[in-house]
Enzyme design. Structure first.
Site, PDB file in Angstrom:
ATOM      1  CB  SER A 195      26.720   5.700  15.668  1.00 38.91           C
ATOM      2  OG  SER A 195      27.827   5.543  16.495  1.00 38.91           O
ATOM      3  CB  SER A 196      30.897   9.580  14.682  1.00 39.06           C
ATOM      4  OG  SER A 196      29.996  10.613  14.942  1.00 39.06           O
ATOM      5  CD  GLU A 254      32.503   2.285  21.547  1.00 40.58           C
ATOM      6  OE1 GLU A 254      32.984   1.190  21.207  1.00 40.58           O
ATOM      7  OE2 GLU A 254      32.043   3.116  20.746  1.00 40.58           O
ATOM      8  CB  THR A 282      28.343  14.121  16.009  1.00 42.76           C
ATOM      9  OG1 THR A 282      29.163  12.983  16.219  1.00 42.76           O
ATOM     10  CG2 THR A 282      28.492  14.616  14.604  1.00 42.76           C
ATOM     11  CG  ASN A 305      23.899   8.122  17.457  1.00 38.44           C
ATOM     12  OD1 ASN A 305      22.886   8.514  16.887  1.00 38.44           O
ATOM     13  ND2 ASN A 305      24.967   8.882  17.655  1.00 38.44           N
ATOM     14  CB  SER A 342      27.832   5.366  20.967  1.00 36.27           C
ATOM     15  OG  SER A 342      27.150   5.447  19.762  1.00 36.27           O
ATOM     16  N   GLY A 343      25.986   8.211  21.090  1.00 39.93           N
ATOM     17  CA  GLY A 343      24.621   8.721  21.197  1.00 39.93           C
ATOM     18  C   GLY A 343      24.468   9.797  22.247  1.00 39.93           C
ATOM     19  N   GLY A 392      33.541   7.897  22.706  1.00 43.78           N
ATOM     20  CA  GLY A 392      33.716   7.880  24.158  1.00 43.78           C
ATOM     21  C   GLY A 392      34.052   6.479  24.644  1.00 43.78           C
TER      22      GLY A 392
HETATM   23  N1  LIG Z   1      21.684  19.159  21.666  1.00 46.08           N
HETATM   24  C1  LIG Z   1      20.850  18.309  21.107  1.00 46.08           C
HETATM   25  N2  LIG Z   1      19.593  18.656  20.855  1.00 46.08           N
HETATM   26  C2  LIG Z   1      18.748  17.792  20.273  1.00 46.08           C
HETATM   27  N3  LIG Z   1      19.054  16.542  19.912  1.00 46.08           N
HETATM   28  C3  LIG Z   1      20.303  16.110  20.160  1.00 46.08           C
HETATM   29  C4  LIG Z   1      21.269  16.981  20.738  1.00 46.08           C
HETATM   30  N4  LIG Z   1      22.390  16.293  20.847  1.00 46.08           N
HETATM   31  C5  LIG Z   1      22.161  15.055  20.333  1.00 46.08           C
HETATM   32  N5  LIG Z   1      20.897  14.949  19.921  1.00 46.08           N
HETATM   33  C6  LIG Z   1      20.263  13.756  19.310  1.00 46.08           C
HETATM   34  O1  LIG Z   1      20.991  12.625  19.621  1.00 46.08           O
HETATM   35  C7  LIG Z   1      21.446  11.934  18.483  1.00 46.08           C
HETATM   36  C8  LIG Z   1      22.838  11.391  18.709  1.00 46.08           C
HETATM   37  O2  LIG Z   1      23.766  12.449  18.817  1.00 46.08           O
HETATM   38  P1  LIG Z   1      25.227  12.379  18.243  1.00 46.08           P
HETATM   39  O3  LIG Z   1      25.220  11.771  16.915  1.00 46.08           O
HETATM   40  O4  LIG Z   1      25.805  13.716  18.401  1.00 46.08           O
HETATM   41  O5  LIG Z   1      25.861  11.393  19.203  1.00 46.08           O
HETATM   42  P2  LIG Z   1      27.386  11.048  19.335  1.00 46.08           P
HETATM   43  O6  LIG Z   1      27.772  11.328  20.719  1.00 46.08           O
HETATM   44  O7  LIG Z   1      28.138  11.720  18.279  1.00 46.08           O
HETATM   45  O8  LIG Z   1      27.362   9.493  19.109  1.00 46.08           O
HETATM   46  P3  LIG Z   1      28.444   8.604  18.400  1.00 46.08           P
HETATM   47  O9  LIG Z   1      29.544   8.425  19.353  1.00 46.08           O
HETATM   48  O10 LIG Z   1      27.723   7.364  18.128  1.00 46.08           O
HETATM   49  O11 LIG Z   1      28.847   9.324  17.194  1.00 46.08           O
HETATM   50  C9  LIG Z   1      21.437  12.962  17.394  1.00 46.08           C
HETATM   51  O12 LIG Z   1      21.231  12.341  16.167  1.00 46.08           O
HETATM   52  C10 LIG Z   1      20.269  13.819  17.811  1.00 46.08           C
HETATM   53  O13 LIG Z   1      19.076  13.255  17.373  1.00 46.08           O
HETATM   54 MG   LIG Z   2      29.105  11.169  16.670  1.00 50.11          MG
END
Ligand SMILES: Nc1ncnc2c1ncn2[C@@H]1O[C@H](COP(=O)(O)OP(=O)(O)OP(=O)(O)O)[C@@H](O)[C@H]1O
Ligand SMILES: [Mg+2]
Length: 1107
Positions: A163-164, A392, A115, A160, A110-111, A390
């Site tokens: 977070s999705s 956890e 996404t 996050n 997560s984070g 992912g």
């Molecule tokens: N390539 C990137 N460039 C800039 N910021 C990023 C990038 N990727 C992620 N981030 C930052 O990290 C934060 C978390 O990313 P994201 O929501 O994609 O995480 P995730 O892997 O989908 O987490 P979760 O499993 O909780 O959904 C985003 O809100 C953004 O602020």
């Molecule tokens: Mg996500």
């Protein structure tokens, strides 16, 4: 030099190594150090072969611009630095060009940025695929589905802020050209427990906060909501606001996105109503109420909230209230109703809220799919993007973690399968001997979980369905019995457990050795969550709602479709959907993005080694590299390989004419690379060890430098030479131009000198000629003058002679004349004396007369008859002639004057002439009357209405109408009377009334008397015995006496053919009745001014004094 170089390989300007396969030595430390080094240089992407490792930079990097998209577009995967765009491009191109369906698997904790990565992939594909109005709409809908799903399915967690809380797999469908047609989204296991309770520091799903912050007052009122978060039990208070997140703005974005995706207004409205209902459900509270039979019963504390929910959803309030208080269990035609205690009521409430929300979410996904599904039935190519939670590992791991980790286990399995399969396939394709690769296969763990008989999930289901008391502990017991011997299962409960003394493993837990590490699961809640129970009364109550969306969400509530079979458990549902997903993925070409989170502070620039190490382990990245490197670390097609290294060998540099493979063979032989280090495939060279590759790279670098120097040298030489040649050429041009210029100047000078000399010579010649001509002219003139003088002299001499001759002739003639005269005189002397005197007299007289008349002609006076001028008589003897001439001239001009007259003027002048004949030199008044025109009718009787009667009485033409004074004989006083003269009569009338006083026919007038003096008195004598003479004669006075008398005279003459007697005398008699009175005019004093006065002296005398 390096900057100028165009990138042709990811090996150029590499920071650390861009592909972990090339890492040497390969171990955890070097792996992390390489990632860290790259991360510190803003290189967040690194490859493991074709897998992309992405490290979340937690800040926006300028590497996603449209220029970057262009840079990566249509380039080979290893040509540029590692980038998510390179992977997207590779996937898209092999989908479009090689007709291979693709899937992009994004994993990470997560984070870690999954996404974001999935969005980057989608936006890249959207940017490079076809364009056009229709295609753009499809793209827009696909992209806009993200904000909607994120609003409803994402939440702030401690890991996050966005977070999705659900797994998402999206198939994007393309046509044969690679234009997007539509998509299908599948969602996995929404974390619905979050709806009713959130861990500390976390929030509920975004949409709740977005509605409360962003909706208008009006809208909130419609939804029966209040803006204040603290009013709602379901909203975790401690982190209602998230830094850098504008919920209100996001709400607008979501609504807009819903509109773009194709939600109708009423659908959006319904969705928000359901969200509002869920929020409000949380505010329903229960209180215990004891019943007589000793059973606990619950009651709703405040029914207001319930009422509003019912209004919002269109459910009968009593139905819902009952559903919160009773539970009906149906079994084989039997219906048993039991009351719910407070805890059960709360459980029911929360179950309803969770179900409502999670079903709404699934409905949203279905609805979006409806909008974005491909419209055509043509064959589609598919690119799937999997953004799933992912691995956890928390302190407390529960059912959700178990499920999530199971999913990741499956993904790892398919990853290994597919990677190895591909590797193997490539070896076979390239004809390279297959070497067995040692790697860990996690199938055994998957089996532990999903085995239909002995798997943990099967066990859980069995326990849930088993009659009798079922608790989490009984479930654990069962696990202990069945799985105790499994090498990846650990528990302390089993008697023969290897972990009997492992204090780190509590009794209520079991531990699984996942491929990514050991995870300890708290067994509490497993049964409940797996059951996912919603009391039937509640689903039936929901089905009864008049709100069409809610009704549709609870189809099992329809009593007509009662299904006594239990619904599938959460675990089995998930297992089934994961199985479908895996099947789906297996048919596609996989592309991996492994996301790593550099720190858990959500901060940029921080790289926490331990955290990263942990992720590398559970993501199995080292494993990944090993698998990839099992045979050969590096492979490359012959052409690019030869192109890259051909400068290292004389035969291949600069051009190799033969086939690329032969070139590479020559090259490798030349470089003396040990044979075991490489293998020649059909189209690729395989290099076993990264060291060999780096050696090649070093050599290349060295050689490039030499080549650069060489090129530089040649270039400098060429530059100097060209410059020199150019200068030489320029010099010649300048010199030729200068010479031309100098010659031109010189020529100009000579030309102008020649012109000057020429002009001088011409001048001199001209002057000489002029002189000669002048001389000649003077000679001619002189000759002419001399000739003239000569002729003159001659002429004068001749003239003199002729004059002399003439004089002589004249003298002869004179003398002859005198002589003749003398002779004549002597002969005629005697006749001359008798006639000469008379003739001279007549001649002189004639001459004088002639002169007189000619002079007279010029001195004639004007033609006016009154002009008295007449020229002075010149000679006395012409006196009578002069007078006669004057007379004749006067008569003539008078005639001329008269001839101009009209008849009327003639009449006037006749009258005036008559007056002159009658009165001239007789009456002193006459001269004054000459200048006055005779008007006759002084009184305009016909125009004056006063005299209408008078006018009517006199029907003849009026000749005179005038006011006169009638003298009274008694006292000599005057009275005004109108005097009228007509053709036949004389009338006297009263001046004021116009009454006729007397009328006398002209025949009765015998005489008119008047004095010779300057007065207007006159007497009209009447015939004696006539009718009018009764009163006697009239003595009158008038200012126009002359005119009146003249007109009276003329009228009488024309009427009676007799001349009226006009007597002019200073004494005359007037007959007054019987008496005759004498009127005497005397020259009186000027006592009364110029007016004559009349006075009676005695009976017989009236005296008129005339001034
Ligand atoms: N390539 C990137 N460039 C800039 N910021 C990023 C990038 N990727 C992620 N981030 C930052 O990290 C934060 C978390 O990313 P994201 O929501 O994609 O995480 P995730 O892997 O989908 O987490 P979760 O499993 O909780 O959904 C985003 O809100 C953004 O602020
Ligand atoms: Mg996500």
């Amino acid at each position: 030099m390096a900057k100028m170089e165009v990138k042709t390989s990811l090996l150029d300007d590499m920071i650390g190594v861009g592909d972990m396969v090339l890492l040497e030595p390969l171990n955890e430390d070097s792996f992390i150090n390489n990632l860290k080094k790259r991360f510190d240089h803003n290189e967040v992407y690194t490859y493991i072969g074709s897998v992309v490792i992405s490290i979340n930079p937690y800040r926006s990097l300028p590497i996603y611009t449209p220029e970057k998209v262009e840079e990566y577009r249509n380039r080979n995967f290893y040509e540029l630095s590692p980038h998510i765009f390179a992977l997207s491009d590779e996937a898209y191109r092999s989908l479009r060009d090689q007709d291979k369906d693709q899937c992009i698997l994004i994993t990470g904790e997560s984070g870690a940025g999954k996404t974001e990565a999935s969005k980057l992939v989608m936006s890249y594909v959207a940017a490079v695929c076809g364009k056009g109005a229709e295609v753009n709409q499809v793209k827009e809908q696909l992209l806009q589905s993200n904000p909607v799903l994120e609003a409803f399915g994402n939440a702030k967690t401690v890991r996050n802020d966005n977070s999705s809380r659900f797994g998402k797999y999206m198939d994007i469908e393309f046509d044969f050209k690679g234009d997007p047609l539509g998509g299908v989204i599948s969602n996995y296991l929404l974390e619905k427990s979050r709806v009713v309770k959130q861990p500390r520091g976390e929030r509920n799903f975004h949409i709740f906060y977005q509605i409360l912050s962003g909706a208008s007052e009006d809208f909130l009122c419609k939804l029966k909501l209040e803006r204040d978060f603290s009013r709602y039990n379901y909203l975790g208070l401690d982190s209602a606001k998230v830094n850098g997140v504008d919920d209100a703005a996001n709400f607008r974005t979501v609504r807009n996105a819903m509109q773009i995706v194709g939600f109708m207004d009423h659908e959006t409205q319904s969705v928000f109503e359901v969200v509002a209902a869920v929020l409000k459900l949380g505010n329903i509270e229960f209180k215990p109420e004891s019943r007589v039979n000793g059973l606990d019963e619950s009651k709703i504390k405040d029914k207001n909230e319930l009422k509003e929910i019912c209004e919002l959803t269109g459910i009968d309030q009593s139905v819902l209230e009952r559903a919160f208080s009773f539970r009906t269990v149906e079994a084989k035609q039997e219906k048993v109703s039991t009351t719910l205690n407070v805890a059960q009521a709360y459980y029911a409430r929360d179950a309803l809220a969770k179900n409502l929300y999670s079903r709404l979410f699934s409905w949203l996904v279905t609805r979006i799919n409806e909008s974005i599904k491909a419209q055509t039935k043509v064959r589609k190519k598919v690119m799937g993007v999997l953004d799933i939670y992912g691995f956890e590992i928390f302190e407390d791991n529960s059912f959700e973690q178990f499920i999530i980790n199971y999913c990741n286990e499956k993904l790892q399995q398919i990853f290994i399968e597919l990677t190895l399969k591909e590797e193997q396939e490539e070896y076979i394709r390239e004809g390279i001997e297959w070497t067995h690769i040692e790697y860990f296969n996690n199938a055994i763990i998957c089996d532990l979980i999903e085995n239909n008989q002995t798997g943990i999930l099967a066990m859980l289901d069995e326990e849930c369905l088993r009659p009798g008391t079922v608790t989490d502990d009984t479930f654990l017991e069962k696990l202990n019995q069945v799985c105790a011997t499994h090498q990846h299962f650990e528990s302390r409960m089993s008697k023969c457990s290897r972990f009997l003394n492992d204090t780190s493993l509590p009794h209520s837990c079991f531990r699984i050795q996942h491929y990514a590490g050991k995870v300890m699961y708290q067994v509490e809640g497993f049964v409940d969550k797996n059951n996912d129970l919603l009391y039937r009364d509640l689903s039936q109550a929901m089905w009864k709602a008049s709100h069409s969306l809610i009704k549709a969400l609870f189809p099992e509530g329809n009593p007509a479709k009662i299904n006594l079979k239990r619904p599938p458990t959460a675990g089995s549902q998930f297992k089934a959907s994961v199985a479908t997903l895996m099947k789906n993925l297996q048919t596609k070409n996989p592309n991996y993005i492994r996301c790593i989170k550099p720190n858990d502070k959500k901060a940029a620039h921080i790289f926490n080694d331990a955290l990263v190490c942990h992720q590398i382990r559970y993501l199995g990245l080292l494993e990944n590299v090993r698998v990839r490197r099992a045979g050969y670390a590096f492979r490359q097609a012959y052409e690019p390989c030869l192109e890259r290294y051909k400068m290292l060998c004389k035969q291949t540099w600069p051009h190799w004419r033969g086939p690329a493979r032969a070139g590479v063979e020559v090259l490798f032989n030349e470089l003396e690379i040990p044979e075991e280090e490489f293998s020649f495939g059909r189209s690729k060279i395989f290099i076993r060890n990264p060291r060999t590759l780096f050696k090649l790279e070093d050599l290349r670098k060295q050689r490039l430098e030499d080549l650069a120097t060489l090129i530089e040298k040649i270039y400098r030489g060429w530059k100097c030479r060209t410059r020199f040649l150019l200068m030489k050429k320029s010099q010649i041009v300048i010199a030729s131009w200068y010479r031309r210029y100098a010659q031109q100047k010189k020529y100009q000078k000579i030309k102008s000198s020649a012109i000057i000399v020429q002009s001088y010579i011409r001048g001199w010649k001209a002057r000489k000629l002029l002189r000669e001509l002048k001389h000649q002219k003077r000679c001619n003139e002189a000759a002419t003058i001399i000739a003239a003088y000569w002729h003159g002299t001659q002429a004068r001499r001749e003239l003199k002679r002729l004059k002399e001759e003439a004089r002589r002739k004249h003298a002869v003639a004179v003398i002859w004349a005198y002589w003749l005269g003398l002779k004549v005189r002597r002969e005629y002397r005697k006749f001359f004396r008798a006639n000469a005197g008379r003739k001279i007299y007549e001649f002189t007289l004639q001459r004088l007369m002639q002169k007189y008349f000619l002079e007279m002609k010029n001195k004639m006076p004007s033609l006016s008859p009154i002009d008295k001028n007449w020229p002075v008589r010149p000679y006395l003897f012409l006196d009578s002639t002069h007078k006669e001439l004057k007379r004749i001239f006067h008569l003539w001009r008078c005639k001329k004057y008269r001839d101009q007259f009209t008849d009327q003027q003639k009449l006037i002048y006749e009258e005036k002439l008559e007056a002159s004949e009658l009165f001239k030199d007789k009456k002193a008044l006459y001269p004054a009357s000459v200048g006055q025109p005779f008007q006759g009718a002084y009184l305009e009787i016909s125009k004056n209405p006063k005299y209408k009667k008078l006018k009517d009485a006199v029907d003849e033409k009026i000749i005179i109408a005038e006011v006169v004074n009638k003298i009274n004989r008694a006292n000599g006083k005057a009275t005004s009377r109108i005097f009228l003269l007509t053709k036949n009569n004389v009338l006297l009338a009263d001046q004021k009334s116009g009454n006729i006083k007397s009328e006398v026919p002209l025949g009765d007038v015998t005489k008119v008397s008047m004095s010779s003096q300057n007065d207007g008195f006159f007497a009209v004598h009447l015939k004696e015995g006539s009718g009018a003479a009764g009163k006697g004669d009239f003595l009158l006075s008038s200012d126009h006496l002359i005119e009146m008398a003249t007109k009276l005279y003329r009228t009488t003459l024309s009427q009676t053919k007799q001349k009226l007697n006009i007597e002019i005398s200073d004494e005359f008699l007037v007959q007054f009745r019987q008496d005759k009175v004498c009127v005497k005019f005397i020259q009186g004093s000027q006592k009364n001014g110029n007016i004559p006065t009349c006075k009676r002296k005695n009976n017989r005398l009236l005296e008129v004094a005339v001034p």
